[in-house]
Design a protein around this motif. Structure first.
Motif, PDB file in Angstrom:
ATOM      1  N   CYS A 172     -90.117 -67.762  65.096  1.00 36.22           N
ATOM      2  CA  CYS A 172     -89.268 -68.133  66.240  1.00 36.22           C
ATOM      3  C   CYS A 172     -87.895 -68.589  65.753  1.00 36.22           C
ATOM      4  O   CYS A 172     -86.861 -68.155  66.292  1.00 36.22           O
ATOM      5  N   GLU A 173     -87.889 -69.446  64.734  1.00 41.79           N
ATOM      6  CA  GLU A 173     -86.609 -69.962  64.199  1.00 41.79           C
ATOM      7  C   GLU A 173     -85.733 -68.801  63.731  1.00 41.79           C
ATOM      8  O   GLU A 173     -84.544 -68.740  64.035  1.00 41.79           O
ATOM      9  N   THR A 174     -86.334 -67.887  62.980  1.00 44.37           N
ATOM     10  CA  THR A 174     -85.571 -66.759  62.442  1.00 44.37           C
ATOM     11  C   THR A 174     -84.991 -65.917  63.574  1.00 44.37           C
ATOM     12  O   THR A 174     -83.827 -65.526  63.552  1.00 44.37           O
ATOM     13  N   LEU A 175     -85.814 -65.652  64.589  1.00 41.59           N
ATOM     14  CA  LEU A 175     -85.364 -64.768  65.670  1.00 41.59           C
ATOM     15  C   LEU A 175     -84.258 -65.419  66.505  1.00 41.59           C
ATOM     16  O   LEU A 175     -83.351 -64.732  66.986  1.00 41.59           O
ATOM     17  N   VAL A 176     -84.329 -66.734  66.654  1.00 41.78           N
ATOM     18  CA  VAL A 176     -83.238 -67.421  67.369  1.00 41.78           C
ATOM     19  C   VAL A 176     -81.976 -67.382  66.512  1.00 41.78           C
ATOM     20  O   VAL A 176     -80.884 -67.059  66.989  1.00 41.78           O
ATOM     21  N   ALA A 177     -82.166 -67.644  65.196  1.00 37.90           N
ATOM     22  CA  ALA A 177     -80.999 -67.698  64.306  1.00 37.90           C
ATOM     23  C   ALA A 177     -80.304 -66.343  64.202  1.00 37.90           C
ATOM     24  O   ALA A 177     -79.071 -66.266  64.115  1.00 37.90           O
ATOM     25  N   ASN A 178     -81.056 -65.250  64.233  1.00 35.95           N
ATOM     26  CA  ASN A 178     -80.390 -63.944  64.073  1.00 35.95           C
ATOM     27  C   ASN A 178     -80.087 -63.261  65.410  1.00 35.95           C
ATOM     28  O   ASN A 178     -79.758 -62.076  65.446  1.00 35.95           O
ATOM     29  N   GLY A 179     -80.205 -64.005  66.492  1.00 41.73           N
ATOM     30  CA  GLY A 179     -79.728 -63.503  67.783  1.00 41.73           C
ATOM     31  C   GLY A 179     -80.702 -62.613  68.543  1.00 41.73           C
ATOM     32  O   GLY A 179     -80.339 -62.016  69.548  1.00 41.73           O
ATOM     33  N   HIS A 180     -81.947 -62.533  68.099  1.00 40.08           N
ATOM     34  CA  HIS A 180     -82.919 -61.713  68.831  1.00 40.08           C
ATOM     35  C   HIS A 180     -83.729 -62.528  69.838  1.00 40.08           C
ATOM     36  O   HIS A 180     -84.511 -61.974  70.594  1.00 40.08           O
ATOM     37  N   ALA A 181     -83.552 -63.859  69.780  1.00 40.01           N
ATOM     38  CA  ALA A 181     -84.302 -64.698  70.722  1.00 40.01           C
ATOM     39  C   ALA A 181     -83.407 -65.835  71.187  1.00 40.01           C
ATOM     40  O   ALA A 181     -82.391 -66.137  70.554  1.00 40.01           O
ATOM     41  N   TYR A 182     -83.754 -66.448  72.316  1.00 40.90           N
ATOM     42  CA  TYR A 182     -82.955 -67.551  72.848  1.00 40.90           C
ATOM     43  C   TYR A 182     -83.881 -68.622  73.420  1.00 40.90           C
ATOM     44  O   TYR A 182     -85.060 -68.361  73.696  1.00 40.90           O
ATOM     45  N   VAL A 183     -83.332 -69.808  73.577  1.00 38.66           N
ATOM     46  CA  VAL A 183     -84.111 -70.933  74.098  1.00 38.66           C
ATOM     47  C   VAL A 183     -83.706 -71.155  75.553  1.00 38.66           C
ATOM     48  O   VAL A 183     -82.514 -71.127  75.883  1.00 38.66           O
ATOM     49  N   ALA A 184     -84.693 -71.316  76.426  1.00 33.61           N
ATOM     50  CA  ALA A 184     -84.400 -71.622  77.830  1.00 33.61           C
ATOM     51  C   ALA A 184     -85.547 -72.441  78.399  1.00 33.61           C
ATOM     52  O   ALA A 184     -86.714 -72.038  78.291  1.00 33.61           O
ATOM     53  N   GLU A 185     -85.201 -73.602  78.973  1.00 32.21           N
ATOM     54  CA  GLU A 185     -86.201 -74.496  79.580  1.00 32.21           C
ATOM     55  C   GLU A 185     -87.410 -74.699  78.674  1.00 32.21           C
ATOM     56  O   GLU A 185     -88.560 -74.488  79.081  1.00 32.21           O
ATOM     57  N   ASP A 186     -87.162 -75.079  77.441  1.00 31.55           N
ATOM     58  CA  ASP A 186     -88.201 -75.375  76.442  1.00 31.55           C
ATOM     59  C   ASP A 186     -89.059 -74.169  76.029  1.00 31.55           C
ATOM     60  O   ASP A 186     -90.085 -74.319  75.376  1.00 31.55           O
TER      61      ASP A 186
ATOM     62  N   VAL B 180     -90.432 -58.442  90.931  1.00 25.66           N
ATOM     63  CA  VAL B 180     -89.287 -59.257  91.347  1.00 25.66           C
ATOM     64  C   VAL B 180     -89.425 -60.734  90.961  1.00 25.66           C
ATOM     65  O   VAL B 180     -88.439 -61.417  90.754  1.00 25.66           O
ATOM     66  N   ASP B 181     -90.689 -61.213  90.831  1.00 28.69           N
ATOM     67  CA  ASP B 181     -90.862 -62.644  90.577  1.00 28.69           C
ATOM     68  C   ASP B 181     -90.727 -62.982  89.086  1.00 28.69           C
ATOM     69  O   ASP B 181     -91.590 -63.602  88.494  1.00 28.69           O
ATOM     70  N   VAL B 182     -89.627 -62.533  88.487  1.00 22.33           N
ATOM     71  CA  VAL B 182     -89.376 -62.813  87.074  1.00 22.33           C
ATOM     72  C   VAL B 182     -88.928 -64.272  86.953  1.00 22.33           C
ATOM     73  O   VAL B 182     -88.138 -64.757  87.770  1.00 22.33           O
ATOM     74  N   ALA B 183     -89.454 -64.959  85.903  1.00 20.88           N
ATOM     75  CA  ALA B 183     -89.084 -66.366  85.717  1.00 20.88           C
ATOM     76  C   ALA B 183     -87.564 -66.504  85.652  1.00 20.88           C
ATOM     77  O   ALA B 183     -86.900 -65.697  84.981  1.00 20.88           O
ATOM     78  N   PRO B 184     -87.006 -67.498  86.368  1.00 17.66           N
ATOM     79  CA  PRO B 184     -85.542 -67.596  86.495  1.00 17.66           C
ATOM     80  C   PRO B 184     -84.827 -67.829  85.155  1.00 17.66           C
ATOM     81  O   PRO B 184     -83.660 -67.491  85.020  1.00 17.66           O
ATOM     82  N   TYR B 185     -85.549 -68.414  84.173  1.00 16.24           N
ATOM     83  CA  TYR B 185     -84.878 -68.709  82.899  1.00 16.24           C
ATOM     84  C   TYR B 185     -84.766 -67.483  81.987  1.00 16.24           C
ATOM     85  O   TYR B 185     -84.172 -67.546  80.923  1.00 16.24           O
ATOM     86  N   LYS B 186     -85.316 -66.339  82.377  1.00 20.99           N
ATOM     87  CA  LYS B 186     -85.209 -65.145  81.529  1.00 20.99           C
ATOM     88  C   LYS B 186     -83.874 -64.457  81.756  1.00 20.99           C
ATOM     89  O   LYS B 186     -83.454 -64.276  82.902  1.00 20.99           O
ATOM     90  N   LYS B 187     -83.244 -64.019  80.640  1.00 17.56           N
ATOM     91  CA  LYS B 187     -81.977 -63.274  80.782  1.00 17.56           C
ATOM     92  C   LYS B 187     -82.242 -61.872  81.305  1.00 17.56           C
ATOM     93  O   LYS B 187     -81.496 -61.339  82.104  1.00 17.56           O
TER      94      LYS B 187
END
Ligand code: AMP
Ligand code: ZN
Length: 482
Positions: free
Chosen positions: A134-148, A177-184
């Motif tokens: 998870c850390e690696t993917l956030v650091a290299n831009g493939h993942a993001y943090v939203a609402e914990d 349609v009911d995609v979680a609001p915190y997803k990009k």
């Protein structure tokens, strides 16, 4: 002949070339442990056990590493634990559920002749690896943090959807349609999520303060990395796992490690349905391995593990299987004929028929293997028993041993277990076959009549027609082919 395997990634059969013949590496997604495994779950376990045996034969026992995981952290487990042990703290209840279910699973698949894999990693023992991914993917831009949560950004991966052969545009258009609001993006998926109070939780990655737990896909990426490396040879599972589970494992692993593939060959077994219908609790056709082994719930009798194993291998692994009592009766009769053919033999030199190996090397063509076993059994039977022990019987013993049906001694034990009497269930099937065949013949549908005769013949039942001299009518009788 070289080993060829059908690769879901390229949608064709390919020659298998291991990265390192000194250590051939295979990962198969194992069970989520919250209840007895059903007979559909046994299919990948048996299919990849056969592949494991074949790889060990080709490359040597010490040169194959097979990892099959245990998923012991998942919402369904939490729900089951709360339901089963309402008085206990949730984490204690979860431990009871997972350790009990794991034991049941091991006992069930051992009865099916399945070898233990080289390693059997548990998800809860690999949390640090998941946090690191998870850390690696956030650091290299493939993942993001939203609402914990940590979410994988699928738009960051140009060929997301390659395994499933779907384009991201099409998938997004079809997303609910009911995609979680915190997803990009609607197809972004969870790598890590916050735990509710009392639920299992671990310190979270990427600066999230709340305790959390991994998503399902990241578990396999971390366990495969730890035991097999960043890129390995074969990844397997049931066809239902292609999307999203395997697609997402690939996305996580490749984007974290910067590799062009996660595994070179992706293999998927077809689905198993029961008596023509999807297995489900509500339809009442849900059947566990344990019920088949120990109760008379299915087909009015319990079945030896060897019969279940053979029934699974009579269909090619990529085809769907219809699990019926007829299939099991056919498997039982096949096994009876084979163990009878080897009863008087005295197997010595270990040789596995090259025809059996060749058939397995052809994308695990087990129906062809079974045809060869029948040929060997016929040959063994026709060889004079007073002569030297038949080499056909010897080959049959070793082929069955290779396929996981045990030693010659085990085969003799099976012979005792498989009562030779034709039971009521089989009689009903045969008699219905004869009635249907006569009706087809009356209607001049000879194709259907022949189909029924061949179907019974495949089950080891031979039909005999004779004219009744008194009435002039054709009377059909049957006997078991020996
Ligand atoms: P699960 O515990 O549902 O994740 O399933 C464990 C394994 O069994 C996975 O590889 C699934 O693809 C496989 N599986 C589940 N149901 C079936 C079925 N009906 N037929 C064949 N394979 C199945
Ligand atoms: Zn998996």
């Amino acid at each position: 002949m070289a080993l060829t395997l059908y690769n879901t990634l390229t949608r064709r059969k390919e020659t298998f070339r291991p990265i390192d013949p000194g250590n051939v590496r295979m990962y198969v997604c194992g069970p989520t442990v919250y209840d007895y495994a059903h007979i559909g779950n046994a299919r990948p376990v048996i299919v990849f056990d056969v592949l494991f045996r074949l790889l060990r034969h080709i490359y040597g026992e010490k040169h194959v590493t097979y990892a099959r995981n245990i998923t012991d952290v998942e919402d369904k487990i939490n729900a089951r634990a709360a339901e089963e042990y309402p008085g206990l703290p949730l984490n204690d209840a979860i431990h009871l559920v997972t350790s009990k279910t794991e034991k049941q699973f091991h006992a069930d698949i051992a009865a099916l002749g399945v070898l233990p894999p080289t390693v059997e990693p548990r998800a809860t023992e690999h949390i640090p690896g998941m946090v690191r991914l998870c850390e690696t993917l956030v650091a290299n831009g493939h993942a993001y943090v939203a609402e914990d949560h940590v979410l994988f950004d699928v738009s960051s991966m140009p060929d997301y959807g390659r395994l499933a052969n779907r384009s991201l545009v099409d998938m997004e258009a079809g997303a609910r349609v009911d995609v979680a609001p915190y997803k990009k993006g609607p197809m972004d998926f969870v790598l890590w999520k916050p735990s509710k109070p009392g639920e299992p939780g671990w310190p979270s990655p990427a600066g999230i303060a709340a305790l959390g737990r991994p998503g399902w896909h990241i578990e396999c990426s971390a366990m495969a990395e730890q035991h097999l490396g960043q890129v390995f040879d074969i990844h397997g599972g049931g066809i239902d796992l292609v999307f999203p589970h395997h697609e997402n494992e690939i996305a996580q692993s490749r984007c974290a490690h910067g590799t062009p593939v996660m595994a070179n060959y992706w293999m998927h077994n077809g689905f198993l349905q029961v008596e023509g219908e999807k297995m489900s609790k509500s339809l009442g056709n849900f059947v566990t391995i344990r019920e088949l082994l120990e109760t008379t719930k299915f087909g009015d009798r319990s079945w030896p593990g060897e019969v279940l194993r053979l029934a699974m291998l009579m269909t090619h692994y990529r085809q769907p299987i219809d699990w019926t009592s007829k299939t099991l009766l056919e498997a039982r009769l096949n096994l009876l004929r084979w163990v009878e053919a080897v009863r008087g033999s005295d197997p010595r030199d270990e040789t596995v028929s090259p025809t059996v190996i060749r058939a397995l090397e052809n994308d695990l063509n087990t129906p062809e293997v079974i045809a060869e076993l029948h040929r060997l059994a016929r040959l063994a039977k026709s060889t004079n028993q007073d002569d030297e022990p038949s080499s056909a019987a010897n080959q049959l013993v070793w082929a069955l041993n290779f396929l996981g049906f045990g030693s010659h001694k085990d085969l003799l034990r099976i012979n005792e277990e498989l009562d030779h009497a034709i039971d009521a269930a089989l009689k009903t099937v045969i008699e219905k076959g004869i009635t249907d065949r006569n009706a087809a013949r009356k209607a001049k549908d000879f194709k259907e009549a022949d189909r029924i005769r061949d179907e019974l013949s495949a089950m080891g039942i031979q039909l005999k027609d004779a004219k009744d001299p008194a009435t002039g009518e054709i009377v059909t009788t049957w006997e078991v082919k020996r």
